[in-house]
Scaffold this active site. Structure first.
Site, PDB file in Angstrom:
ATOM      1  N   ASP A   1       0.866  -1.222   0.104  1.00 35.44           N
ATOM      2  CA  ASP A   1       0.006   0.085   0.064  1.00 35.44           C
ATOM      3  C   ASP A   1       0.784   1.181   0.175  1.00 35.44           C
ATOM      4  O   ASP A   1       2.054   1.186   0.009  1.00 35.44           O
ATOM      5  CB  ASP A   1      -1.063   0.187   1.191  1.00 35.44           C
ATOM      6  N   TYR A   2       0.222   2.332   0.062  1.00 33.86           N
ATOM      7  CA  TYR A   2       0.938   3.779  -0.357  1.00 33.86           C
ATOM      8  C   TYR A   2       2.012   3.857   0.725  1.00 33.86           C
ATOM      9  O   TYR A   2       1.645   4.148   2.017  1.00 33.86           O
ATOM     10  CB  TYR A   2      -0.150   4.878  -0.081  1.00 33.86           C
TER      11      TYR A   2
END
Ligand code: BGC
Length: 761
Positions: free
Chosen positions: A289-290
């Protein structure tokens, strides 16, 4: 086995095992050959470049990081990117990759197409309340069609995190609390996005299952918080939808921000290697994820370089945003903390993804500018979104059959959600263009034509100044007006109307990522407005906008009709008109329990009984598992939703009292439409294992049938139960069922059921 040891074993595996969970086929062989030849030509730098996924910055889905994508491509530092909007720009970046780099490897382009690209469907939680697998699949197909026409080859969806805590804003993005329904819908999303033949298809894109794992169980409902639970619970209640998506062939998986057993999911070898790849046979690509590798430093686990090494060795293939798989990984390799084979394996998986997408056949496959104009926000797509949106609305209350509205009535549409175009779609629609959508007021006026006169007043702000002590930074509360004047206008409009529709609730920014709440009531200013409207004595319909279950104790007692429309997407206005006037009869049913009080959270229907269950619901008793001040159950249970018509359930019958080994039992229940409208009913089947190795839930959904019945029509609805429906993971994580007594329950929701027993041999 450590990551390194496992890696050696993996390198010795057949190429087919490394390349996908589908059975080996001729084309797998071709793909492997193609990629091996390509990788033979690649330098270490080029390979590491493939593992890097920066954000473009046109759309904001996390802390902003500046990236000069064109330069990074020329320097061979990226395998793809995300958060860029606009087909011309995407085409030009692809041209640079293909024409200005040594090997011309095409880029993959990611985006959060969570519930639509520009034709926006209801938020996923709402979509799940349709219980309509075909509709969910269709929404995913159209999203893929529009995304692919606009340069996008990869969507960061479906999000299948089970969530039982309405405080967590991201409950809006998932399919609710139930693992069975969550699994059925996970499969529908994957099939809708990826289609049957991704490589050949121009209108399908790669899906990304997220967030692996357990993100929906963030402690206290506070976003990004840790999760901590037993393995029994993971395997029985939280893992099934992830696994279902893997079995449906999802191409990629995104790791979650949270820790699992103290280890960030992104570096959790047990999750990625043992469970995902080992037990479930996932052969695709794992992306973070980010910046979740970067965040491992603040988790207190490792600095950027070490975190990258841990993630890589745990089985993560592509790094979103942090940059740790690029230069720091080259250093790690020279120091011996990562093996070249592991980097090759990760690079191979990224290249396989591109191959499966057909990007090596035609890098510009998703950059057809003619398609962009034709396939985006088309009349056909919008008609589908309107139809589907109407299926997701849940009628919670309808006293005195206030709904549907009678033709010819004069309606006062009042509330801050009524004329707010940018509030229709919920917070996860960064690619949408709200200027093209109608507001609820505009859409309803268009939908009802001259059937009714619609008066309008805003009525209140979303909330009063200072509602939150923290002063809700980052929440766009829509335009503000003077509180008193807004209320006075609303009262004047209400006085002229036969019926009042109060369009109130959460604004889009109060839901979704980073939008946890401890007070889950309708915001204060709108509660006051609603109370003032009810006091007029005119009939009031509460048209509820929300991304989570809200606490509706007062409303359920005092407002005659409540229609929960969630965030219905770009066609909300028309769809609400269709339902309010009875063109479409509501059929949505809740997929997440509405609590009586926030203090009950987490709350869900599939409770385990405890040794001291609550024998007298609603009455406080000492020394049993109950609250002094609140019943145990929710206000509106899982599976609940009314219709304009009424369905009568006859007696359930089982064709046998014993389920023989290897056999089945057929459960039949007659259902009749005894009301005044044709309508859709979702018949639900639950089971309970009375004695098992571990305490089992009092109810578990094991089947549902969504049926359409004309007025007066009846039908026998049947379900087949086999031993597979009875299986669960015991404390040793053995997947089994217990011979012995079971209950089977059938009904219109999880509370209102009839029960029979049977024995499994
Ligand atoms: C979210 C993901 C999303 C990613 C990329 C993150 O903040 O958790 O769901 O896919 O950003 O936009």
């Amino acid at each position: 086995m450590t990551g390194m040891k496992k890696l050696f074993a993996a390198v010795g595996m057949s190429a087919a095992l490394l390349c996908g969970c589908s059975p080996v086929s001729e084309s797998d062989g071709e793909m492997n050959r193609f990629i091996s030849e390509l990788m033979d030509k690649m330098t270490l730098h080029e390979k590491l470049g493939q593992l890097n996924l920066p954000s473009g910055g046109d759309l904001t889905t996390g802390p902003i990081v500046d990236s000069d994508l064109a330069e990074m491509i020329r320097r061979e530092e990226i395998g793809g990117y995300f958060n860029v909007k606009g087909i011309d720009k995407i085409r030009e970046l692809q041209r640079i990759a293909v024409e200005e780099t040594r090997l011309g490897i095409p880029l993959v382009v990611g985006a959060d197409i969570i519930h639509g690209y520009q034709t926006i469907f209801p938020i996923p939680l709402a979509l799940s309340c349709s219980w309509d697998t075909a509709a969910v699949r269709r929404a995913a197909e159209i999203s893929a069609k529009e995304g692919s026409a606009n340069g996008i080859s990869w969507t960061f969806s479906p999000m299948v995190d089970i969530c039982k805590d309405a405080r967590w804003g991201r409950i809006a993005e998932g399919n609710g609390e139930d693992p069975y329904l969550g699994s059925v819908l996970a499969r529908a999303y994957v099939r809708g996005y990826q289609g049957e033949n991704l490589r050949e298809s121009e209108v399908n894109i790669m899906a990304c299952l997220k967030h692996f794992a357990l993100y929906g169980a963030s402690e206290s409902g506070r976003d990004y918080n840790l999760t901590d639970m037993s393995r029994v619970r993971m395997f029985n209640e939280y893992f099934p939808p992830y696994r279902a998506a893997v079995e449906a062939g999802v191409g990629t998986v995104m790791t979650s921000f949270n820790t699992v057993d103290g280890i960030p999911a992104t570096a959790n070898e047990w999750l990625l290697e043992d469970v995902l790849r080992g037990q479930w046979g996932f052969g695709g690509m794992v992306v973070t994820d980010y910046n979740s590798i970067g965040e491992m430093a603040v988790h207190g686990v490792a600095d950027l370089k070490k975190a990258g090494i841990m993630a890589m060795n745990a089985g993560t293939d592509m790094d979103m945003v942090s940059g740790s798989f690029l230069y720091p990984m080259a250093e790690a390799l020279s120091e011996g903390s990562v093996l070249e084979e592991r980097i090759d394996e990760a690079c191979r998986r990224v290249l396989e993804m591109k191959y499966k997408l057909g990007l090596f056949d035609n890098p510009y496959k998703y950059c057809d500018t003619l398609r962009a104009a034709k396939d985006t926000y088309s009349a056909e797509n919008r008609a589908e979104a309107r139809r589907i949106a109407a299926e997701t609305f849940v009628l919670l209350k309808n006293e005195g059959r206030l709904l549907p509205l009678k033709p010819g009535s004069r309606i006062a549409l009042i509330g801050p959600m009524a004329d707010a175009r940018n509030n229709m779609c919920g917070m996860w629609s960064p690619t949408c263009d709200p200027s093209q959508h109608q507001s609820l007021l505009e859409g309803m006026r268009a939908a009802v034509g001259d059937k009714a006169e619609i008066l309008y007043a805003k009525g209140s702000n979303v909330y009063y100044d200072g509602q939150t002590e923290k002063g809700a930074v980052g929440i766009r509360p829509l335009e503000r007006g003077d509180d008193r004047q807004l209320l006075a206008e609303a009262m004047a409009v209400a006085a002229r109307a036969d019926v009042i529709i109060a369009a109130v609730g959460e604004c889009a920014d109060m839901t979704g990522e980073s939008a946890s709440r401890t007070d889950i009531r309708i915001p204060d200013a709108q509660r006051d407005l609603l109370q003032a409207l009810v006091k007029t004595g005119k009939p009031v319909v509460l048209l509820l906008f929300t991304g989570r279950p809200l606490e509706l104790a007062w409303e359920s007692e005092n407002v005659p009709a409540i229609l929960n429309v969630w965030f219905g997407g770009s066609e909300t206005g028309a769809a609400v008109g269709d339902v309010l006037f009875g063109e479409t009869v509501p059929s949505g049913k809740l997929t997440t329990t509405f609590p009586r009080s926030v203090g009950q959270l987490p709350l869900y229907y599939g409770q385990v009984n405890t040794g001291r269950p609550d024998g007298e619901p609603g009455v406080f008793n000492r020394y049993v598992s109950n609250y002094i001040d609140c019943p145990n159950d929710g206000l509106y249970p899982f599976g609940y939703g009314l219709s304009y018509t009424a369905f009568e359930y006859g007696e359930m019958k089982l064709d046998a009292e014993v389920l023989p080994q290897g056999g089945s039992i057929t459960v039949t229940v007659p259902v009749k439409n005894v009301g005044d409208f044709d309508g859709v009913e979702t018949v639900q089947l639950y089971i309970r294992d009375l004695y098992a190795d571990i305490a089992r839930p009092v109810k578990e959904l094991k089947g549902f049938r969504r049926i359409f019945l004309r007025k007066g029509e009846s039908r026998d609805v049947t379900f087949t139960l086999t031993a597979d429906d009875l299986k669960y993971y015991n404390a040793d994580l053995v997947y089994k069922y217990d011979a012995g007594d079971f209950q089977v329950m059938v009904g219109p929701d999880s509370r209102n059921v009839q029960t029979k027993t049977f024995m499994a041999e």
